[in-house]
Design an enzyme around this catalytic site. Structure first.
Site, short mmCIF file in Angstrom:
data_model
loop_
_atom_site.label_atom_id
_atom_site.label_comp_id
_atom_site.label_asym_id
_atom_site.label_seq_id
_atom_site.Cartn_x
_atom_site.Cartn_y
_atom_site.Cartn_z
N GLU A 74 0.81 -1.22 0.00
CA GLU A 74 0.00 0.00 0.00
C GLU A 74 0.85 1.27 0.00
O GLU A 74 0.50 2.26 -0.65
CB GLU A 74 -0.96 0.02 1.20
CG GLU A 74 -2.17 -0.90 1.05
CD GLU A 74 -1.88 -2.36 1.32
OE1 GLU A 74 -0.73 -2.69 1.70
OE2 GLU A 74 -2.80 -3.19 1.17
N HIS A 133 -11.61 -4.95 8.83
CA HIS A 133 -12.26 -4.82 7.52
C HIS A 133 -13.53 -3.97 7.64
O HIS A 133 -14.46 -4.14 6.87
CB HIS A 133 -12.62 -6.21 6.96
CG HIS A 133 -11.45 -7.05 6.58
ND1 HIS A 133 -10.65 -7.67 7.50
CD2 HIS A 133 -10.93 -7.37 5.37
CE1 HIS A 133 -9.70 -8.35 6.89
NE2 HIS A 133 -9.83 -8.20 5.59
#
Ligand SMILES: Cc1ncc(C[n+]2csc(CCOP(=O)(O)OP(=O)(O)O)c2C)c(N)n1
Ligand SMILES: Cc1ncc(C[n+]2csc(CCOP(=O)(O)OP(=O)(O)O)c2C)c(N)n1
Ligand SMILES: [Mg+2]
Ligand SMILES: [Mg+2]
Lengths: 322, 344, 344, 322
Positions: free
Chosen positions: D59, D126
């Site tokens: 990322e 999440h």
């Protein structure tokens, strides 16, 4: 004897290493004769062999390692070279340390020292105050001592706490602040302190800005206006009771923070007082933060970017005039 | 000083593993397969909240990861490590409790499924961010050494995808700097979710990373149980004996979707013909039968026993109560007096 | 497929560099040395706000980093790269403006000193977080390719300390995955601030990292200008010609403190006797004189010219006005109508 | 024709790729036949060869690469697989993208798509909503569309903006929300929208919570109480004017956010109204957020962790009773 804020941090660590064999220090350049970029660990490696460890430039792994050691019963103190570099350790801090106890029931007593805040000529990446980010997420205690005494006792208390603590030490205070001796007493983490009583306005703040607020309070006192200054000491937990009690006395609130303006401690304080102490307010509350840009390098710009006695005084006058 | 990466001859080394050990491992593999098939079918039946992620095709590697660990060792398993978890002491009941939302699972409904840990048996609860558990293992090992413990080892698994995160790099490096007894077992199952190797890394062999960290490197065919046992067992032994950190890279194919929601239609059919794309459970079974280490009757018996165990774990968990919001104390910290009374 | 790491024989290859090139490089090295000595003395005189970080002892490597770049190339320099910056087109005046706080420097007082960039000449402004500039260079190269540009290359420098960050790992890997023409020049000056190599990494040679990313790797003695020119020049050429990413690791010693505030007393005296601990500027000067590529008179002339240039840059910047807070618009965004009017 | 929130995001990206050759998509699993973990880029790789690129699980490098490409004139859209994973890209987002224009005068038009917010069974890693962290730091625009139409137009606008934009798309809305067609008109980023007018109470919120607020408003309307619902659409910049105008009408304020309680959007809104619109308030303002723990996996816990129509209604009743 006279002791600086920085020396108090060093002394607290020496005390901790001496008293608690579970404590070790982990960070870049903390070891050897060198003793840290700011010398906060000077001499400790020699005094406590094997317990003051230099790390690679790997903030994420430094914190991850500390988490593992803490879960195994140790009490690691991680020194970030500058608070700003903790951005690359943020995942371990928020998502691993911050969630560990809640997920697994295993305490994660790490202390992360963040040399924070602006000083002249330090620029966008060596000046940040990151308490807002760490306070927003669950599971962390976030402290920001404003005095030599608190720097000492709060670091000792931070390491004793069974949860992860983000200890924001202010670089501007390192040398600027002196006390006569190490403190005998302590106010526990989680409690705010009224550092100057007053009846006309409450300035609620923390860290280096406490001293700017005190300067303003002194100045106003000459004109017969008595400002009460509340030093939060910890921004999470935030001692809402003490803040509300102060506003109950003065009816007026000004929150001051050195961090960026969107969200953060000043928004949280105003929001708590507005929601829980609305009827205590005789006038609109106010807040003042740093400007919404990165922190400038040049002293001419830096001194206008952060709140200072002048801008706080101007804001205080507005609140008082309402 | 440190040894450089070497490649284990793919499966040249069966003789080194006594066949009792081989069979012991095979039973764990079989248990894992039967159990995960059950989880997958529960998922399809809508009985599971959240995803199901299984290790189909990776049972040989994963079993070897658990088999050589001892009390006091540290295991940080990831999503495909049912076999390692079970082998190293997590009861099936803890798994079904977590998957089926019983409040009695080790995560108490707070975290689910693959994120579960089992501290009683030295198993950490992973966070999702890949690579993040590596330094945590290092920290546990460092602390054990500081406390004067001896003879322990820590093992983490990782996928070839997870090897590309910054966390993995920093963690691998700090393990070597701290000279802790650490083993990293990487399964190159040729995909990170749907992404093939050529968009993940550009080196010829991931085991070539070993040398750059001061690790000893080993490469195995992850479908070959004997090789897995020998090489992973050897790596654990080397690390335990004070050797440098160990990197084992296994070649294999994920024989399922990334999770059970995924049909894996992106896997090219040719790839399924590679030797490392075979089913390690079937290969192991065949070899065991062929060598007469196990007869068909005994195998059938195993299957029956395992199925019964699995069913029991499922039924028990299904009867248990779910967590209840009103009974939660909603407190993320162990120090109750420091809980922030957040203004709503 | 990709070539594996190789080690350049330390200085066996002088013949490959024509002496005009050698002298050209030497002049940049000399300029850097004289200029940085001046900066250091301004710092000691209290004329500079913030720190001064110099590249003393690293001028040969750094010069070679700038010398082979062309218009359209990308350079992401770090703190010890005055030589690369100057060689690749940043005027001394931009440096003195930044160090002395003139509002006319490329950072306009907003950022300082080593963080300065010089976009006009393809030089990015670094952020402090080590390794973070690597993917930015990759992105520039990727974009250039998408736009149909050709023949460009990107070069980043890094210290051996910075090689341990997650950002460096992810950046190095993504460069190889994207197959962009990228060169990473790492100077192992044996310290990250005060931290010696043994607390930074545990591999025998950092160049061994190359293979694990699919890079070509090269190792040089950073005090040997000819080797620097040949190997770094060659790496730039290979990358430009479509070769894989290149990693060059130079051995040397930082011949100054981490910054001018640091006395570097942690450097063990024995280390200063290593061959790679010598002063590359002195070595280069000696060789140039010995080989009669340059005579003492011409050298003296160079020194005079450079000192005059340096003094002029300092004087000019000193006369210029500082930035003024009241003239700042305090706006971090280019889209003025989207500026948040933050409640004070 | 009927189009979901998720399809609108896909369509916006198709439109952008079609209309602007500077646009490309960069993220994990976005390419190939697969088209992303949530299928937000389904089919785009085939339609736009070479412009929808799979990345390694990196990322930090994904955002760093996008920054470089943006500085070079491109308009990258970065897809995070889940907002939660942007924690490891945070340094690039805050310290590199967020400071770039201010430091160098070079615009940095990246758009980072964050699949945000809670859904049943997703758990602590999440489910996060990270708008507070990205809004706190300078230099970023942070948007959080609550409708199919906004999901579409705001993504197109985000990419057009010369500054970095954090686009928080809510996973719960992906399939739950449908519109008849793609919108013809648009409200620009930076403007809030009154999604339901009222006179008794202003609920100010954004993203998925808009729909919980609307449910509450509908319910109260049956009893003759008219709640005005303000959808902020972007949390930075925050449209203080529209919020103040609403509070001027109703005299009462309740802020609702799905994120953690300390700091964040609800604190910022309450603080702005308290400081700038104090006299508009007839009663103490209130706020409601998720609880101060990680986000639980089990649906029984999750549904009590986040604000929901029931808890919002209870709070609304309190504010109205004052
Ligand atoms: C830092 C981070 N980014 C993204 C994800 C989302 N994610 C979960 S599993 C996965 C693929 C992992 O691939 P690999 O490491 O090869 O393991 P495998 O699933 O193949 O066993 C991704 C991208 C994550 N968990 N962590
Ligand atoms: C992520 C990060 N952590 C910490 C620092 C603080 N820091 C600045 S320079 C430096 C030492 C760098 O060492 P090295 O990479 O070897 O470069 P050198 O200074 O030796 O040239 C450190 C720790 C930083 N810039 N970035
Ligand atoms: Mg994989
Ligand atoms: Mg170095």
């Amino acid at each position: 004897m006279s002791i600086t804020y920085l020396e108090a941090i060093r002394e607290a660590q020496a005390h901790l290493l001496r008293e608690d064999e579970r404590v070790f220090i982990y960070g870049q350049d903390v070891s050897g004769k060198f003793g840290g970029a700011f010398k906060a660990t000077k001499g400790l490696a020699a005094e406590f062999p094997g317990r003051v460890l230099n790390t690679p430039i790997s903030e994420d792994a430094m914190v991850g390692t500390a988490i593992g050691a803490a879960m195994e019963g140790m009490r690691p103190i991680v020194e970030m070279q500058f608070a700003d570099f903790s951005s690359v350790a943020l995942n371990q801090i928020l998502n691993n340390a911050g969630t560990q106890y809640w997920r697994t029931n295993i305490p994660c007593p790490i202390t992360v020292r963040l040399p924070s805040g602006g000083t002249k000529g330090s620029g966008p990446f060596h000046s940040q105050s990151m308490e807002a980010i760490y306070s927003h997420y669950p599971g962390l205690v976030v402290v920001a001592p404003a005095t030599v005494e608190d720097a000492y006792t709060m670091l000792i208390d931070a390491v004793a706490i069974d949860d992860p603590v983000i200890y924001c030490e202010h670089k501007y205070l390192y040398y600027h602040l002196k006390a006569d001796a190490l403190p005998k007493d302590r106010l526990p983490i989680g409690k705010a302190r009224i550092v100057r009583p007053g009846r006309d306005l409450s300035i609620v703040t923390y860290s280096a800005m406490v001293h700017e607020a005190l300067a303003v309070a002194k100045q106003f006192s000459a004109d017969g206006i008595e400002i009460e200054v509340v030093d939060l000491r910890s921004v999470k937990p935030l001692d809402t009771d003490t803040v509300l009690a102060s506003v109950a006395r003065t009816g007026r609130l000004l929150c001051v923070g050195e961090s960026f303006p969107w969200g953060g401690a000043t928004a949280e304080i105003v929001a708590r007082v507005a929601t829980e102490g609305f009827h205590l307010l005789d006038a609109a509350p106010a807040r003042i933060n740093a400007k919404d840009t990165p922190i400038p390098y040049h002293p001419n710009l830096w001194s206008e970017h952060r709140p200072n006695a002048k801008s706080i005084a101007a804001k205080a006058r507005q609140v008082l005039a309402e | 000083m440190l040894q450089t990466a070497k490649r284990a001859g793919d499966s040249a080394s069966h003789k080194a593993v006594p066949h009792e050990r081989y069979l012991e491992a095979f039973r764990w593999m079989l248990q894992t397969r039967i159990f995960e098939d059950k989880l997958a079918s529960l998922y399809r039946g809508g009985m599971i909240t959240g995803g199901v992620y299984i290790g189909r095709g990776q049972e040989a590697v994963s079993t070897a990861c658990g088999l050589f660990l001892q009390k006091g060792d540290v295991l940080a398993p990831l999503i495909r490590d049912q076999a390692a978890r079970a082998t190293f002491g997590e009861p099936l009941l803890n798994v079904t409790r977590t998957y089926l939302g019983s409040r009695q699972g080790s995560m108490r409904g707070r975290d689910g499924n693959i994120h579960r840990g089992y501290p009683e048996a030295g198993q950490l609860a992973m966070i999702s961010h890949l690579g993040a558990m590596i330094p945590v293992v290092v920290g546990k090992l460092l602390a054990k050494r500081m406390k004067g413990e001896e003879g322990f080892v820590g093992l983490t698994t990782i996928g070839e995808g997870g090897m590309q995160t910054g966390a993995t790099h920093e963690g691998m490096n700090i393990a070597a700097v701290e000279k802790v007894p650490f083993v990293l077992v990487a399964s190159n199952n040729h995909f990170a979710y749907s992404t093939p190797n050529d968009r993940e890394f550009a080196c010829a062999h991931l085991v070539d990373r070993a040398r750059g960290y001061g690790y000893e490197g080993h490469q195995i065919d992850g479908t070959d149980l004997a090789a897995c046992l020998e090489v992973i067992g050897g790596a654990v032994e080397r690390a335990r004996a004070g050797g440098p950190p160990q990197l084992v890279v296994a070649q294999l194919l994920r024989l399922a979707g990334h999770g059970e929601h995924d049909d894996a239609s992106y896997v090219p059919p040719e790839m399924k013909k590679e030797r490392w794309a075979q089913d390690c459970v079937a290969l192991t079974e065949q070899l065991a039968l062929k060598n007469n280490w196990l007869d068909a009757e005994a195998l059938k018996q195993w299957r029956t026993e395992i199925s019964a165990e699995v069913d029991k774990a499922v039924e028990t968990a299904q009867r248990e109560a779910a967590p209840v919001g009103s009974e939660e104390d909603w407190c993320a910290m162990s120090t109750r007096e420091l809980v922030d009374v957040v203004g709503e």
